[in-house]
Design an enzyme around this catalytic site. Structure first.
Site, PDB file in Angstrom:
ATOM      1  N   LYS A  33       0.864  -1.185   0.000  1.00  0.00           N
ATOM      2  CA  LYS A  33       0.000   0.000   0.000  1.00  0.00           C
ATOM      3  C   LYS A  33       0.897   1.231   0.000  1.00  0.00           C
ATOM      4  CE  LYS A  33      -1.873   2.138   3.518  1.00  0.00           C
ATOM      5  NZ  LYS A  33      -1.704   3.613   3.268  1.00  0.00           N
ATOM      6  N   ASP A  60      -3.021   4.343  -2.419  1.00  0.00           N
ATOM      7  CA  ASP A  60      -3.920   4.914  -1.420  1.00  0.00           C
ATOM      8  C   ASP A  60      -3.741   6.428  -1.356  1.00  0.00           C
ATOM      9  OD1 ASP A  60      -5.636   5.212   0.783  1.00  0.00           O
ATOM     10  OD2 ASP A  60      -4.020   4.821   2.223  1.00  0.00           O
ATOM     11  N   LYS A  62      -6.493   8.553  -1.982  1.00  0.00           N
ATOM     12  CA  LYS A  62      -7.777   9.107  -1.534  1.00  0.00           C
ATOM     13  C   LYS A  62      -8.165  10.355  -2.338  1.00  0.00           C
ATOM     14  CE  LYS A  62      -7.093   7.530   3.261  1.00  0.00           C
ATOM     15  NZ  LYS A  62      -5.674   7.102   3.174  1.00  0.00           N
ATOM     16  N   HIS A  64      -9.991  13.289  -4.006  1.00  0.00           N
ATOM     17  CA  HIS A  64     -11.203  14.024  -3.626  1.00  0.00           C
ATOM     18  C   HIS A  64     -11.111  15.403  -4.260  1.00  0.00           C
ATOM     19  CE1 HIS A  64     -14.079  15.292  -0.099  1.00  0.00           C
ATOM     20  NE2 HIS A  64     -14.525  15.647  -1.286  1.00  0.00           N
ATOM     21  N   ASP A  65     -11.759  15.555  -5.404  1.00  0.00           N
ATOM     22  CA  ASP A  65     -11.654  16.807  -6.153  1.00  0.00           C
ATOM     23  C   ASP A  65     -12.845  16.887  -7.098  1.00  0.00           C
ATOM     24  OD1 ASP A  65     -10.511  19.134  -7.510  1.00  0.00           O
ATOM     25  OD2 ASP A  65      -8.582  18.454  -6.710  1.00  0.00           O
ATOM     26  N   PRO A  67     -15.008  16.244 -10.442  1.00  0.00           N
ATOM     27  CA  PRO A  67     -15.059  14.975 -11.183  1.00  0.00           C
ATOM     28  C   PRO A  67     -13.999  14.825 -12.264  1.00  0.00           C
ATOM     29  CG  PRO A  67     -17.281  15.761 -10.773  1.00  0.00           C
ATOM     30  CD  PRO A  67     -16.356  16.843 -10.299  1.00  0.00           C
ATOM     31  N   ASN A  68     -13.765  15.845 -13.070  1.00  0.00           N
ATOM     32  CA  ASN A  68     -12.808  15.742 -14.170  1.00  0.00           C
ATOM     33  C   ASN A  68     -11.391  15.485 -13.664  1.00  0.00           C
ATOM     34  OD1 ASN A  68     -12.135  16.013 -17.058  1.00  0.00           O
ATOM     35  ND2 ASN A  68     -11.038  17.848 -16.391  1.00  0.00           N
ATOM     36  N   THR A  69     -11.021  16.155 -12.587  1.00  0.00           N
ATOM     37  CA  THR A  69      -9.682  15.980 -12.027  1.00  0.00           C
ATOM     38  C   THR A  69      -9.497  14.578 -11.477  1.00  0.00           C
ATOM     39  OG1 THR A  69      -9.482  18.331 -11.486  1.00  0.00           O
ATOM     40  CG2 THR A  69      -8.090  16.808 -10.255  1.00  0.00           C
ATOM     41  N   THR A 119     -10.497   5.279   9.813  1.00  0.00           N
ATOM     42  CA  THR A 119     -10.528   4.451  11.035  1.00  0.00           C
ATOM     43  C   THR A 119      -9.994   5.189  12.262  1.00  0.00           C
ATOM     44  OG1 THR A 119      -8.395   3.473  10.413  1.00  0.00           O
ATOM     45  CG2 THR A 119     -10.393   2.261   9.812  1.00  0.00           C
ATOM     46  N   ARG A 180      -4.775  -5.189  13.378  1.00  0.00           N
ATOM     47  CA  ARG A 180      -3.674  -5.372  14.304  1.00  0.00           C
ATOM     48  C   ARG A 180      -3.633  -6.823  14.772  1.00  0.00           C
ATOM     49  NH1 ARG A 180      -2.414  -1.265  12.468  1.00  0.00           N
ATOM     50  NH2 ARG A 180      -1.770   0.689  13.470  1.00  0.00           N
ATOM     51  N   GLN A 189      -5.049   4.098  15.723  1.00  0.00           N
ATOM     52  CA  GLN A 189      -6.284   3.547  15.185  1.00  0.00           C
ATOM     53  C   GLN A 189      -7.270   3.289  16.329  1.00  0.00           C
ATOM     54  OE1 GLN A 189      -6.802   3.283  12.009  1.00  0.00           O
ATOM     55  NE2 GLN A 189      -4.762   3.377  11.143  1.00  0.00           N
ATOM     56  N   GLY A 209       0.220  -2.186   8.694  1.00  0.00           N
ATOM     57  CA  GLY A 209       1.425  -1.376   8.620  1.00  0.00           C
ATOM     58  C   GLY A 209       2.437  -1.692   9.683  1.00  0.00           C
ATOM     59  N   ARG A 210       2.378  -0.944  10.767  1.00  0.00           N
ATOM     60  CA  ARG A 210       3.440  -0.977  11.764  1.00  0.00           C
ATOM     61  C   ARG A 210       3.753  -2.349  12.355  1.00  0.00           C
ATOM     62  NH1 ARG A 210       1.273   4.765  13.985  1.00  0.00           N
ATOM     63  NH2 ARG A 210      -0.564   3.921  12.922  1.00  0.00           N
TER      64      ARG A 210
END
Length: 231
Positions: A33, A60, A62, A64-65, A67-69, A119, A180, A189, A209-210
């Site tokens: 990821k 990952d 995310k 958020h802009d 629609p065209n972008t 989360t 976890r 988290q 991750g960690r």
């Protein structure tokens, strides 16, 4: 080809750190990821190299802009060869549909999933930004919007997985951070679950991750987690 059940969150800041970690991970058993921190630091060429080396990539970022972008952004991600890419469901139906439509020309498009509620956020955190429903209800609201827009699934907490599978069907994919292994620290988290519990709840792909990246023997930690879920 089936995607791996586990994606290792590469929360690295340098290419040297990322290369060192990736060299100790089994490409056929786990995916990677790549989030904002690493992508901003070393860019798409490094991601493309990992794809060429056989790693499945969850990009990952995310998006958020407008629609065209967002449509152009997911197109660029697909050209890199990633297997999963995400947008924010709170960007709305038009944005999500534009992203989905942009992937139609690809023979093997990545899974397009939407982020519901991070989360790290609790009911109180949602109230602070003016959302007067519980985190669980907001996840369901945004997941329904995502499915209606034609996307493949959502990012959610494993604690909401069974609710979402019951409401939206078994084919609707669930990707879950906040996983976890038993006896691991929860860090920042707030809504967590063990890998085995997550699989039993209906999770399709887990982000860890960690517990792996901070392990002195990440390859052994991966093997233990895979064994815990019967892989």
């Amino acid at each position: 080809m089936a995607l791996p059940k586990i994606y290792v969150a590469l929360d690295c800041q340098t290419q040297e750190e990322a290369d060192q970690l990736v060299s100790r991970l089994p490409s056929g058993q786990v995916g990677l990821k790549v989030g904002k921190e690493l992508f901003t630091s070393i860019g798409p060429e490094w991601v493309r190299k990992q794809v060429e080396q056989g790693f499945s990539i969850f990009l990952d970022l995310k998006f958020h802009d407008i629609p065209n972008t967002v449509a152009k952004a997911v197109t660029s991600a697909a050209k890199i060869g990633v297997d999963i890419v995400n947008v924010h469901a709170s960007g709305g139906s038009d944005m999500m549909r534009a992203a989905k439509d942009a992937l139609e020309p690809f023979d093997n498009p990545p899974l397009l999933i939407a982020v519901t509620v991070l989360t790290s956020m609790s009911d109180a955190d949602l109230a602070d930004i003016g959302i007067q429903v519980t985190a669980e209800q907001q996840v369901l609201n945004l997941a329904k919007l995502t499915q209606k827009a034609g996307l493949d699934g959502v990012v959610c907490s494993a604690q909401e997985a069974r609710m979402l599978k019951d409401a939206l069907g078994e084919s609707f994919k669930l990707v879950t951070p906040g996983i976890r292994p038993a006896n691991s620290a929860t860090d920042d988290q707030k809504r967590v679950m063990t890998p085995k519990e997550a699989m039993l709840a209906g999770v399709d792909y887990m982000v860890i991750g960690r517990p792996i990246t901070r392990s002195e023997t990440p390859e052994e930690t991966v093997a233990e987690i895979l064994a815990s879920i019967g892989e």
